[in-house]
Motif scaffolding. Structure first.
Motif, mmCIF file in Angstrom:
data_model
loop_
_atom_site.group_PDB
_atom_site.id
_atom_site.type_symbol
_atom_site.label_atom_id
_atom_site.label_comp_id
_atom_site.label_asym_id
_atom_site.label_seq_id
_atom_site.Cartn_x
_atom_site.Cartn_y
_atom_site.Cartn_z
ATOM 1 N N PHE A 237 0.825 -1.205 0.000
ATOM 2 C CA PHE A 237 0.000 0.000 0.000
ATOM 3 C C PHE A 237 0.866 1.265 0.000
ATOM 4 O O PHE A 237 1.932 1.308 0.629
ATOM 5 N N ILE A 238 0.366 2.274 -0.702
ATOM 6 C CA ILE A 238 0.914 3.624 -0.602
ATOM 7 C C ILE A 238 0.196 4.314 0.546
ATOM 8 O O ILE A 238 -1.032 4.443 0.529
ATOM 9 N N VAL A 239 0.960 4.765 1.533
ATOM 10 C CA VAL A 239 0.377 5.482 2.667
ATOM 11 C C VAL A 239 1.102 6.825 2.788
ATOM 12 O O VAL A 239 2.187 6.898 3.359
ATOM 13 N N PRO A 240 0.531 7.904 2.251
ATOM 14 C CA PRO A 240 1.213 9.203 2.334
ATOM 15 C C PRO A 240 1.114 9.786 3.745
ATOM 16 O O PRO A 240 0.123 9.573 4.451
ATOM 17 N N LYS A 241 2.142 10.507 4.147
ATOM 18 C CA LYS A 241 2.096 11.208 5.438
ATOM 19 C C LYS A 241 0.976 12.239 5.435
ATOM 20 O O LYS A 241 0.234 12.384 6.416
ATOM 21 N N LYS A 242 0.842 12.964 4.332
ATOM 22 C CA LYS A 242 -0.207 13.976 4.176
ATOM 23 C C LYS A 242 -1.080 13.594 2.991
ATOM 24 O O LYS A 242 -0.570 13.145 1.960
ATOM 25 N N MET A 243 -2.369 13.796 3.155
ATOM 26 C CA MET A 243 -3.309 13.411 2.105
ATOM 27 C C MET A 243 -3.165 14.333 0.901
ATOM 28 O O MET A 243 -2.903 15.536 1.039
ATOM 29 N N VAL A 244 -3.344 13.742 -0.273
ATOM 30 C CA VAL A 244 -3.223 14.497 -1.524
ATOM 31 C C VAL A 244 -4.434 14.222 -2.401
ATOM 32 O O VAL A 244 -5.157 13.241 -2.203
ATOM 33 N N ASP A 245 -4.635 15.113 -3.394
ATOM 34 C CA ASP A 245 -5.703 14.864 -4.361
ATOM 35 C C ASP A 245 -5.123 14.153 -5.578
ATOM 36 O O ASP A 245 -3.932 13.822 -5.621
ATOM 37 N N ALA A 246 -5.970 13.929 -6.560
ATOM 38 C CA ALA A 246 -5.561 13.154 -7.735
ATOM 39 C C ALA A 246 -4.591 13.902 -8.630
ATOM 40 O O ALA A 246 -4.065 13.339 -9.596
ATOM 41 N N GLN A 247 -4.347 15.186 -8.324
ATOM 42 C CA GLN A 247 -3.350 15.965 -9.059
ATOM 43 C C GLN A 247 -2.039 16.087 -8.284
ATOM 44 O O GLN A 247 -1.105 16.774 -8.710
ATOM 45 N N GLY A 248 -1.974 15.443 -7.118
ATOM 46 C CA GLY A 248 -0.752 15.468 -6.335
ATOM 47 C C GLY A 248 -0.611 16.673 -5.435
ATOM 48 O O GLY A 248 0.459 16.896 -4.860
ATOM 49 N N GLN A 249 -1.674 17.445 -5.241
ATOM 50 C CA GLN A 249 -1.615 18.609 -4.375
ATOM 51 C C GLN A 249 -2.033 18.239 -2.949
ATOM 52 O O GLN A 249 -2.966 17.456 -2.753
ATOM 53 N N LEU A 250 -1.335 18.793 -1.964
ATOM 54 C CA LEU A 250 -1.706 18.558 -0.577
ATOM 55 C C LEU A 250 -3.063 19.184 -0.288
ATOM 56 O O LEU A 250 -3.347 20.299 -0.755
ATOM 57 N N ILE A 251 -3.906 18.478 0.469
ATOM 58 C CA ILE A 251 -5.253 18.989 0.745
ATOM 59 C C ILE A 251 -5.396 19.459 2.189
ATOM 60 O O ILE A 251 -6.501 19.727 2.655
ATOM 61 N N GLY A 252 -4.267 19.552 2.895
ATOM 62 C CA GLY A 252 -4.294 20.094 4.255
ATOM 63 C C GLY A 252 -4.761 19.132 5.316
ATOM 64 O O GLY A 252 -5.140 19.554 6.407
ATOM 65 N N VAL A 253 -4.735 17.834 5.025
ATOM 66 C CA VAL A 253 -5.170 16.819 5.985
ATOM 67 C C VAL A 253 -4.017 15.875 6.259
ATOM 68 O O VAL A 253 -3.402 15.341 5.325
ATOM 69 N N ARG A 254 -3.709 15.666 7.517
ATOM 70 C CA ARG A 254 -2.653 14.737 7.905
ATOM 71 C C ARG A 254 -3.224 13.322 7.935
ATOM 72 O O ARG A 254 -4.308 13.083 8.470
ATOM 73 N N ASN A 255 -2.496 12.370 7.366
ATOM 74 C CA ASN A 255 -2.914 10.978 7.427
ATOM 75 C C ASN A 255 -2.636 10.429 8.828
ATOM 76 O O ASN A 255 -1.852 10.993 9.589
ATOM 77 N N ASN A 286 -11.166 12.062 8.200
ATOM 78 C CA ASN A 286 -12.627 12.095 8.133
ATOM 79 C C ASN A 286 -13.259 11.572 9.416
ATOM 80 O O ASN A 286 -14.285 10.877 9.396
ATOM 81 N N GLY A 287 -12.594 11.884 10.543
ATOM 82 C CA GLY A 287 -13.120 11.510 11.846
ATOM 83 C C GLY A 287 -12.972 10.053 12.208
ATOM 84 O O GLY A 287 -13.537 9.599 13.210
ATOM 85 N N GLU A 288 -12.187 9.303 11.422
ATOM 86 C CA GLU A 288 -12.080 7.866 11.638
ATOM 87 C C GLU A 288 -10.618 7.467 11.793
ATOM 88 O O GLU A 288 -9.746 7.910 11.030
ATOM 89 N N ALA A 289 -10.329 6.639 12.789
ATOM 90 C CA ALA A 289 -8.982 6.120 12.962
ATOM 91 C C ALA A 289 -8.650 5.135 11.853
ATOM 92 O O ALA A 289 -9.536 4.453 11.321
ATOM 93 N N GLY A 290 -7.383 5.070 11.521
ATOM 94 C CA GLY A 290 -6.938 4.174 10.446
ATOM 95 C C GLY A 290 -6.217 4.968 9.378
ATOM 96 O O GLY A 290 -6.764 5.939 8.830
ATOM 97 N N ALA A 291 -4.980 4.593 9.085
ATOM 98 C CA ALA A 291 -4.219 5.291 8.049
ATOM 99 C C ALA A 291 -4.767 4.922 6.676
ATOM 100 O O ALA A 291 -4.983 3.740 6.378
ATOM 101 N N VAL A 292 -4.993 5.912 5.849
ATOM 102 C CA VAL A 292 -5.505 5.664 4.503
ATOM 103 C C VAL A 292 -4.358 5.189 3.621
ATOM 104 O O VAL A 292 -3.310 5.823 3.531
ATOM 105 N N GLY A 293 -4.565 4.042 2.983
ATOM 106 C CA GLY A 293 -3.566 3.491 2.074
ATOM 107 C C GLY A 293 -4.193 3.086 0.763
ATOM 108 O O GLY A 293 -5.366 2.711 0.712
ATOM 109 N N TYR A 294 -3.411 3.162 -0.313
ATOM 110 C CA TYR A 294 -3.895 2.843 -1.653
ATOM 111 C C TYR A 294 -3.159 1.600 -2.156
ATOM 112 O O TYR A 294 -1.923 1.551 -2.165
ATOM 113 N N LEU A 295 -3.918 0.615 -2.573
ATOM 114 C CA LEU A 295 -3.356 -0.663 -2.985
ATOM 115 C C LEU A 295 -2.440 -0.486 -4.202
ATOM 116 O O LEU A 295 -2.790 0.178 -5.173
#
Length: 608
Positions: A237-255, A286-295
């Motif tokens: 999985f790809i797990v970014p430290k900071k969340m990004v959008d589909a254009q690679g820009q930071l969206i101001g949310v910490r993973n 989004n108010g939920e525990a768990g690191a977001v990862g992309y397969l």
């Protein structure tokens, strides 16, 4: 660095004929002039941005202020200079912003940074991370993560080990579950939530780049909610430290990835090494525990994908060990030339009124210097040979590319383990030459030893590499890789036996190769892995010494053809040293292998 540059020039151009690579379509825009320009640039950056701060980053270790990890400004400046040089993407396609530089030249150029300060580093994991994604990632993952790593905006890690599992990936417990009913609809890849802990993560937390891209191995539970035992259930999985959008820009949310602690190690103190908690709820997304990862790739094929990066990392670790060994050699050579102590053997040395001689005039100091030279320059040649095989694999004929692939499979455990053992020994000899001063921080050799000691563990211990070599690599595809290697060694023997000065060494190498072949068969005579692998490390040591003897003999053929001079004399002497002092060691190692000796394996723990 001048000594390294002249050694690289000889190995690249006189031995490996790297200048001929521009005859291949991929490298057609290059020439020796462009290769030299890359080497010049990297040598300058290493000299100006890395070398002056090697002691600084060793003494001013990374520390956590409660919010972020603090590193010296020099580390930021060095990393920025490296990224701006274009070396992060040097080997990539023009369309990726790269130079389409041969990997052989890239590997050689990166050597300057390892020599100047291995602790600051040259973004090895970032490049390996991005290269993996170029092979196994989706188009969006390549654009968002890999390309931003290559341009220096993001950096990368590899997250395999866990505190309770160490190197045993079968026992990892980090789990990943689909994130919502529409988890497959995310443009960045199928979205999962990860929970678990990862240990020994180099560059796992810092402020050097905008974002950190973690590549994380985790297990996806089966239909019954239980983790699949062993490695079959592992996904990547790809797990970014900071969340990004589909254009690679930071969206101001910490993973939801949190630093649990910094590991303070014997060496490589300038590199942050971390324990990371994934999904503990410190940074809920989004108010939920768990690191977001992309397969990445397909479920349950994570280990296959990750090995793409691990093999690159193993060659990189071997190269780092080489450079530390050479750094100690250069330092002790300079010291030996300038340190007066003692008097010569013989009648002249008995007169105490005579001034002392420089210690380089003592035979035993010459022995220690020549050992360092033979270890360091021989291992450098091995790493460059492996880099040349990478270029062959990617740009050679189909048959040549497949041969290069198999040779790399066999040589990778040696390229990682041999320098990490014997260039460490070179560092020990450098301390010995300095005498009592070698133990002090007034001289750099104690730091070189500390930094190098880590490399025997980095990216797989000696035991792991040895088991891989004897248990898998020499057997794979019915031993074809081992046969290819033997063919290359025999070709060198046939050439060298025609040169009177090298004929005896060619015969010695032939005998060593026969011993390795016989020991390989004897180890597996019973077909029982427990019998064969009980002495896998001595096997790897003998195998590695045979490979290095071959490398040295091949290099000696090029040196023999060169013009007379000090460099030619030194290279031929280093080759002779290896054959006279080192190659004979293989007999003892192979004896326990051939006998399938169980002294170690059979001893009950209470006997210790």
């Amino acid at each position: 660095m001048a000594i390294l540059r002249s050694t690289l020039d000889f190995l690249l151009y006189d031995w490996l004929n790297a200048a001929s690579l521009n005859e291949r379509e991929r490298f057609a825009d290059h020439s020796r002039e462009t290769f030299d320009a890359v080497l010049d640039t990297c040598e300058r950056i290493a000299r100006e941005k890395y070398a002056p701060f090697n002691r600084l980053v060793d003494t001013q270790e990374p520390h956590f202020d409660g919010e972020k990890v603090i590193l010296p400004q020099a580390t930021l400046d060095a990393n920025r200079a490296y990224a701006e040089s274009g070396m992060l993407s040097a080997a990539q396609d023009y369309e990726e912003g790269g130079m389409q530089l041969p990997y052989t030249i890239e590997a050689a150029a990166n050597g300057f940074f390892g020599l100047a300060s291995v602790s600051i580093g040259s973004s090895l994991l970032t490049k390996g991370n991005a290269n993996l994604l170029l092979v196994h990632g989706t188009e969006t993952q390549k654009a968002v993560f890999a390309r931003n790593e290559f341009n220096g905006r993001f950096s990368g890690t590899m997250c395999l080990s866990e505190p309770q599992a160490g190197s045993s990936l079968s026992d990892i417990t980090t789990r990943a579950v689909p994130d919502g009913a529409d988890f497959e609809a995310d443009p960045l890849g199928a979205r999962y939530r990860l929970k678990g802990n990862k240990m020994w993560i180099s560059a796992g937390e810092h402020e050097l780049t905008e974002n950190i891209v973690h590549l994380v191995l985790a297990k996806v539970p089966g239909p019954d909610g239980k983790l699949i035992p062993g490695t079959r259930g592992i996904s990547l999985f790809i797990v970014p430290k900071k969340m990004v959008d589909a254009q690679g820009q930071l969206i101001g949310v910490r993973n939801d990835v949190a630093l649990a602690g910094l590991n303070h190690k014997l060496g490589w103190r300038g590199t942050t090494n971390t324990l990371l908690n994934f999904g503990e709820g410190k940074f809920p997304v989004n108010g939920e525990a768990g690191a977001v990862g992309y397969l990445v790739g397909r479920p349950h094929e994570g280990l296959r994908c990750m090995f793409h990066m691990m093999n690159e990392a193993r060659i990189g670790v071997g190269t780092a060990a080489v450079m530390l060994g050479l750094a100690g050699y250069y330092a002790s050579l300079d010291y030996a030339k300038n340190r007066p102590q003692g008097r010569p053997m013989g009648p002249a040395g008995k007169d105490p009124t005579q001034p002392p001689v420089r210690i380089i005039e003592h035979a035993d100091v010459k022995r220690m210097l020549l050992a360092q030279k033979s270890y360091g320059e021989g291992a450098l040649a091995l790493e460059l040979y492996c880099a040349r095989l990478v270029d062959e694999q990617h740009t050679g004929t189909p048959e040549g590319a497949d041969d290069a692939r198999l040779l790399l499979e066999v040589l990778t455990p040696i390229a990682k383990s041999w320098p990490s053992e014997w260039c460490l020994e070179a560092n020990s000899l450098a301390i010995q030459i300095h005498g009592g001063y070698g133990y002090t921080r007034d001289f750099p050799v104690e730091q070189y030893w500390r930094d190098n000691r880590l490399n025997m563990i980095h990216e797989g211990t000696h035991g792991i590499q040895a088991t891989d070599l004897l248990g898998r690599k020499v057997l794979m595809e019915n031993g074809k890789g081992l046969q290819l290697l033997a063919g290359r060694i025999n070709a060198t023997i046939e050439r060298a036996i025609q040169v009177p000065e090298l004929a005896a060494h060619a015969n010695a190498l032939g005998q060593a190769l026969a011993q390795v072949g016989a020991a390989t068969k004897a180890a597996w005579a019973t077909g029982e892995p427990t019998d064969a692998l009980a002495n896998a490390v001595p096997y790897m040591q003998a195998f590695g010494h045979t490979v290095l003897a071959w490398i040295w003999l091949d290099v000696a053929l090029a040196a023999h053809a060169a013009a007379d001079g000090a460099a030619r004399t030194g290279r031929l002497a280093a080759m002779r040293f290896f054959f006279h002092y080192e190659l004979p060691k293989i007999g003892a190692w192979l004896q326990v292998v051939s006998n399938r000796d169980q002294t170690c394996a059979a001893l009950p723990e209470e006997a210790f």
